[in-house]
Motif scaffolding. Structure first.
Motif: not given
Length: 146
Positions: A82-98
């Motif tokens: 996941a690399a679609e967001h600027r923040s690491q925290r949001r990318n972590r959340t996106a990867a977990r959701e995916r």
């Protein structure tokens, strides 16, 4: 990092809980949004789960998931980036959701197709259409020597 919760659905009626210790996160530079800061922050997240050793799946679920996701696996490890967001925290959340969505989708049992028979009306319409087409083609033929 908390455990990963997969919501209930077909194939997992009570949902799944993947322990946080079984998830491996790696961070790296991400391309994309972020301006100059993208060169200095490790905002890209790679989330990995070894499906062969996870305690979240039963043996039947494990076999199904390994079979369905075989094209996405490296050995028995499923990796999500996941690399679609600027923040690491949001990318972590996106990867977990995916990851949760992929696991939930892989656990859905295959629908069994029940063979059906054509209705009498559909058979009649099909044969009538063939008869009409045959008559049309016969009328186009050159008349015989009569």
């Amino acid at each position: 990092m908390d455990d990963l919760h997969v919501p209930p659905g077909p194939g997992a009626p009570r949902g799944l809980r993947v322990p946080a210790g079984e998830l491996v996160e790696q961070f790296s530079h991400a391309s994309g949004p972020g301006g100059q800061g993208v060169n200095t922050t490790d905002s890209r997240v790679q989330l990995s789960l070894d499906l062969a050793t996870t305690t979240a799946l039963s043996d039947a679920q494990r076999a199904l998931v390994l079979d369905r996701l075989s094209g996405r696996l490296s050995g028995t490890v499923l990796t999500i980036s996941a690399a679609e967001h600027r923040s690491q925290r949001r990318n972590r959340t996106a990867a977990r959701e995916r990851l949760a969505a992929i696991l939930r989708e892989a656990l859905v049992p295959a629908l069994v197709r029940r063979p059906t028979r054509p209705t009498n009306g559909s058979r009649r319409r099909r044969l009538e259409g063939k008869r009409r087409r045959s008559e049309t083609k016969q009328q186009r033929r050159r008349p015989g020597p009569e």
